[in-house]
Design a protein around this motif. Structure first.
Motif, PDB file in Angstrom:
ATOM      1  N   SER A 102       0.827  -1.210   0.000  1.00  4.29           N
ATOM      2  CA  SER A 102       0.000   0.000   0.000  1.00  4.29           C
ATOM      3  C   SER A 102       0.855   1.251   0.000  1.00  4.29           C
ATOM      4  CB  SER A 102      -0.923   0.006   1.224  1.00  4.29           C
ATOM      5  OG  SER A 102      -1.833  -1.054   1.190  1.00  4.29           O
ATOM      6  N   VAL A 103       1.871   1.261   0.853  1.00  6.50           N
ATOM      7  CA  VAL A 103       2.763   2.422   0.927  1.00  6.50           C
ATOM      8  C   VAL A 103       3.498   2.612  -0.396  1.00  6.50           C
ATOM      9  CG1 VAL A 103       4.881   3.288   2.005  1.00  6.50           C
ATOM     10  CG2 VAL A 103       3.027   2.392   3.430  1.00  6.50           C
ATOM     11  N   GLY A 104       3.943   1.510  -1.004  1.00  5.67           N
ATOM     12  CA  GLY A 104       4.646   1.612  -2.274  1.00  5.67           C
ATOM     13  C   GLY A 104       3.775   2.200  -3.369  1.00  5.67           C
ATOM     14  N   TRP A 105       2.520   1.745  -3.444  1.00  6.59           N
ATOM     15  CA  TRP A 105       1.602   2.283  -4.459  1.00  6.59           C
ATOM     16  C   TRP A 105       1.279   3.749  -4.186  1.00  6.59           C
ATOM     17  CZ3 TRP A 105      -3.506   4.138  -4.335  1.00  6.59           C
ATOM     18  CH2 TRP A 105      -4.106   4.304  -5.583  1.00  6.59           C
ATOM     19  N   PHE A 106       1.007   4.074  -2.926  1.00  8.27           N
ATOM     20  CA  PHE A 106       0.727   5.459  -2.542  1.00  8.27           C
ATOM     21  C   PHE A 106       1.899   6.355  -2.926  1.00  8.27           C
ATOM     22  CE2 PHE A 106       0.111   8.501   1.257  1.00  8.27           C
ATOM     23  CZ  PHE A 106      -0.781   9.296   0.557  1.00  8.27           C
ATOM     24  N   SER A 107       3.106   5.907  -2.647  1.00 12.56           N
ATOM     25  CA  SER A 107       4.290   6.694  -2.962  1.00 12.56           C
ATOM     26  C   SER A 107       4.458   6.881  -4.467  1.00 12.56           C
ATOM     27  CB  SER A 107       5.532   6.016  -2.366  1.00 12.56           C
ATOM     28  OG  SER A 107       6.669   6.828  -2.519  1.00 12.56           O
ATOM     29  N   GLU A 108       4.167   5.831  -5.236  1.00  8.10           N
ATOM     30  CA  GLU A 108       4.241   5.959  -6.702  1.00  8.10           C
ATOM     31  C   GLU A 108       3.248   6.998  -7.210  1.00  8.10           C
ATOM     32  OE1 GLU A 108       3.535   2.134  -8.335  1.00  8.10           O
ATOM     33  OE2 GLU A 108       5.433   1.266  -7.616  1.00  8.10           O
ATOM     34  N   THR A 242       1.415  26.131  -2.977  1.00  9.86           N
ATOM     35  CA  THR A 242       1.458  24.734  -2.577  1.00  9.86           C
ATOM     36  C   THR A 242       0.570  23.895  -3.488  1.00  9.86           C
ATOM     37  OG1 THR A 242       1.808  25.364  -0.267  1.00  9.86           O
ATOM     38  CG2 THR A 242       0.987  23.162  -0.656  1.00  9.86           C
ATOM     39  N   LYS A 243       1.031  22.683  -3.819  1.00 16.16           N
ATOM     40  CA  LYS A 243       0.233  21.769  -4.633  1.00 16.16           C
ATOM     41  C   LYS A 243      -0.695  20.972  -3.730  1.00 16.16           C
ATOM     42  CE  LYS A 243       0.686  18.088  -8.083  1.00 16.16           C
ATOM     43  NZ  LYS A 243       0.054  18.828  -9.183  1.00 16.16           N
ATOM     44  N   LEU A 244      -1.974  20.836  -4.114  1.00 18.25           N
ATOM     45  CA  LEU A 244      -2.935  20.026  -3.370  1.00 18.25           C
ATOM     46  C   LEU A 244      -3.145  18.687  -4.074  1.00 18.25           C
ATOM     47  CD1 LEU A 244      -3.601  22.742  -1.910  1.00 18.25           C
ATOM     48  CD2 LEU A 244      -5.994  22.010  -1.914  1.00 18.25           C
ATOM     49  N   VAL A 245      -3.066  17.605  -3.297  1.00 15.63           N
ATOM     50  CA  VAL A 245      -3.301  16.256  -3.815  1.00 15.63           C
ATOM     51  C   VAL A 245      -4.301  15.572  -2.893  1.00 15.63           C
ATOM     52  CG1 VAL A 245      -2.298  14.011  -4.366  1.00 15.63           C
ATOM     53  CG2 VAL A 245      -0.981  16.099  -4.786  1.00 15.63           C
ATOM     54  N   GLY A 246      -5.394  15.051  -3.465  1.00 17.19           N
ATOM     55  CA  GLY A 246      -6.440  14.443  -2.663  1.00 17.19           C
ATOM     56  C   GLY A 246      -6.321  12.939  -2.549  1.00 17.19           C
ATOM     57  N   THR A 256      -6.133   3.355   0.503  1.00 19.52           N
ATOM     58  CA  THR A 256      -6.633   4.626  -0.012  1.00 19.52           C
ATOM     59  C   THR A 256      -6.618   4.606  -1.534  1.00 19.52           C
ATOM     60  OG1 THR A 256      -6.398   7.035   0.223  1.00 19.52           O
ATOM     61  CG2 THR A 256      -4.375   5.773  -0.108  1.00 19.52           C
ATOM     62  N   SER A 257      -7.319   5.556  -2.113  1.00 17.48           N
ATOM     63  CA  SER A 257      -7.196   5.861  -3.536  1.00 17.48           C
ATOM     64  C   SER A 257      -6.652   7.278  -3.629  1.00 17.48           C
ATOM     65  CB  SER A 257      -8.553   5.753  -4.240  1.00 17.48           C
ATOM     66  OG  SER A 257      -9.492   6.616  -3.629  1.00 17.48           O
ATOM     67  N   VAL A 258      -6.115   7.617  -4.770  1.00 21.60           N
ATOM     68  CA  VAL A 258      -5.421   8.898  -4.911  1.00 21.60           C
ATOM     69  C   VAL A 258      -5.962   9.640  -6.125  1.00 21.60           C
ATOM     70  CG1 VAL A 258      -3.166  10.024  -5.160  1.00 21.60           C
ATOM     71  CG2 VAL A 258      -3.358   7.917  -3.828  1.00 21.60           C
ATOM     72  N   GLU A 259      -5.989  10.952  -6.003  1.00 28.06           N
ATOM     73  CA  GLU A 259      -6.424  11.826  -7.090  1.00 28.06           C
ATOM     74  C   GLU A 259      -5.650  11.524  -8.369  1.00 28.06           C
ATOM     75  OE1 GLU A 259      -6.363  16.666  -8.021  1.00 28.06           O
ATOM     76  OE2 GLU A 259      -6.127  15.918  -5.966  1.00 28.06           O
ATOM     77  N   ARG A 260      -6.370  11.476  -9.473  1.00 27.42           N
ATOM     78  CA  ARG A 260      -5.746  11.219 -10.769  1.00 27.42           C
ATOM     79  C   ARG A 260      -4.834  12.383 -11.155  1.00 27.42           C
ATOM     80  NH1 ARG A 260      -9.733   9.481 -15.539  1.00 27.42           N
ATOM     81  NH2 ARG A 260      -9.967   7.731 -14.053  1.00 27.42           N
TER      82      ARG A 260
END
Length: 352
Positions: A102-108, A242-246, A256-260
Motif C-alpha cells: 500500500s505504501v509503495g503504491w501510494f508513494s508511486e 502549494t500543490k494540493l493532492v487528494g 486509499t485511492s489517490v487523485e488522478r
C-alpha cells in the motif's frame, strides 16, 4: 499479480482465501453458510456479487480469525479500526506485506503528482487504531523524510458534535491547530497531510497560512470530503504556493485511492483505486445496479488481496461514476460526498 487478467486475479484470490491450507479461519468457516462454492463459481469481478457484505461482522469477530493461514507466523499483522461513525468500530488487520504494498503504491502516485522526496512530513490525521496515521509515518520514511505528527482523536469530536457541544468541538479543533502551528513554526517540513476541516480552520490564521505557503510544497488532503468550491479556494487563493493532492480511503478499503494526476483545474477531482486489489462500483442505491458513467450513485468497494477478502462493502458515500484509467478494473469516482445517514445512524464527519 497486477499483470494478470481480472478473471485470473479473482480466481487466484478465491483459491487463496478458500483453500484450507491458506484461507483464514473466518472465511473458511463462513464458506459453510454460502450457497455457492467460491472456488468453482466465482470466476470474475462480476461474480463477487454472490458474496454477502460481511463488514458489520468485523465489529466483534476475533481479529486473529482474519489472518490467512498461508502466512503462517510470518504475517507481522497490525490491527486497525474504522472511525466508528456508524456505531462500534469495525476491525481489520494489515499484514506487513500489505502495508508495504500500500505504501509503495501510494508513494508511486505521489511521484506522479511531482510530490518531492527527501522532505519532512507534518501529518494532522488520526493515528492510534487508524491506519492512515501509520500510512503517513511509513510513506514519509519510504520517501526519505522525517515524520512529525499530532494527536488527533476523531471519535471525540464526533461525540461532541452528536451531543450538540459545538463550542467544545471548536475548542478541540483549536487545540489541533495549535499543535500544527508549533511544528510549522519550528521545523522545516515540506509535506502537510491533513483533513479538509483542519485545512479550513488553518486558513483562518494568517500567520500559519504564511508558514504553509513558505515551507509546504505539497498538501495531501483526505479523510473527509472537500467540495469543489472549497478546494478551488484553498488551491488558488489560500495556499497558491502549494500543490494540493487528494486521497479517498477507508479502513474497510484497507487503504486509499489517490487523485488522478494531470487533471485541469476546472475538472472534478477523480480518484483512481489501487486496482485490482481495491476496486469501486457506483450503484443506484435503490436497485443495486451500476449507474451510467457521469451519473451519481452510492460507492461499493471490493478489496481482494492475500491479506483480506472484503467485497460488496457499501460505503457511506455518494460519488459520480467515472471511467477507470486504461486497462483498469471497476470504476473511478469523483465528487465524493457523504450520505446524511447510514446503517440507521447520522453520519458525522467532524475532523475526520
Amino acid at each position: 499479480m497486477a499483470e494478470h487478467s481480472g478473471a485470473e486475479f479473482v480466481q487466484e484470490m478465491m483459491r487463496w482465501h478458500f483453500s484450507p491450507e491458506t484461507g483464514s479461519p473466518f472465511w473458511l468457516r463462513r464458506a459453510e453458510s454460502l450457497d455457492f462454492d467460491p472456488r468453482a463459481d466465482v470466476r470474475d469481478f462480476a461474480d463477487l456479487a454472490l458474496f454477502p457484505n460481511v463488514v458489520d461482522e468485523l465489529r466483534d469477530v476475533g481479529v486473529r480469525e482474519l489472518i490467512p493461514r498461508g502466512y503462517g507466523d510470518q504475517h507481522q499483522a497490525s490491527v486497525y479500526e474504522s472511525g466508528g461513525t456508524t456505531g462500534e468500530p469495525k476491525r481489520v488487520m494489515f499484514t506487513a506485506e500489505w502495508q508495504r504494498r500500500s505504501v509503495g503504491w501510494f508513494s508511486e502516485r505521489l511521484d506522479a503528482h511531482g510530490v518531492p522526496r527527501d522532505v519532512d512530513w507534518l501529518s494532522a490525521v488520526p493515528s492510534g487504531p487508524h491506519n492512515v496515521g501509520a500510512m503517513a509515518v511509513d510513506t514519509a520514511a519510504a520517501r526519505g523524510g522525517l515524520h512529525f505528527g499530532i494527536d488527533v482523536d476523531p471519535r471525540w469530536v464526533k461525540k461532541l458534535i452528536a451531543e450538540g457541544r459545538m463550542d467544545m468541538a471548536a475548542r478541540y479543533t483549536d487545540h489541533l491547530i495549535e499543535q500544527i502551528g508549533y511544528i510549522l513554526a519550528g521545523q522545516d517540513v515540506g509535506v502537510l497531510f491533513a483533513t479538509p476541516p483542519l485545512l479550513e480552520r488553518l486558513a483562518q490564521h494568517e500567520d500559519l497560512v504564511e508558514l504553509v505557503n513558505r515551507k509546504i510544497r505539497t498538501i495531501i488532503w483526505g479523510g473527509t470530503h472537500l467540495d469543489a468550491d472549497t478546494r478551488d479556494l484553498l488551491r488558488d487563493e489560500v495556499f497558491p504556493n502549494t500543490k494540493l493532492v487528494g486521497g479517498y480511503g477507508s479502513t474497510m478499503m484497507l487503504g486509499t485511492s489517490v487523485e488522478r494526476p494531470g487533471l485541469r483545474d476546472d475538472e472534478p477531482c477523480v480518484f483512481d483505486s489501487f486496482a485490482p486489489y481495491t476496486t469501486f462500483q457506483v450503484i443506484d442505491a435503490g436497485t443495486g445496479t451500476v449507474v451510467p458513467y457521469g451519473e451519481r450513485g452510492q460507492v461499493v468497494v471490493h478489496h481482494l488481496s492475500p491479506t483480506a477478502l472484503l467485497v460488496n462493502n457499501i460505503e457511506r458515500d455518494f460519488a459520480t461514476r467515472i471511467a477507470p484509467v486504461r486497462d483498469g478494473f471497476g470504476d473511478s469516482v469523483a465528487d465524493v460526498a457523504p450520505v446524511a445517514s447510514f446503517s440507521g445512524a447520522a453520519v458525522i464527519e467532524g475532523v475526520y
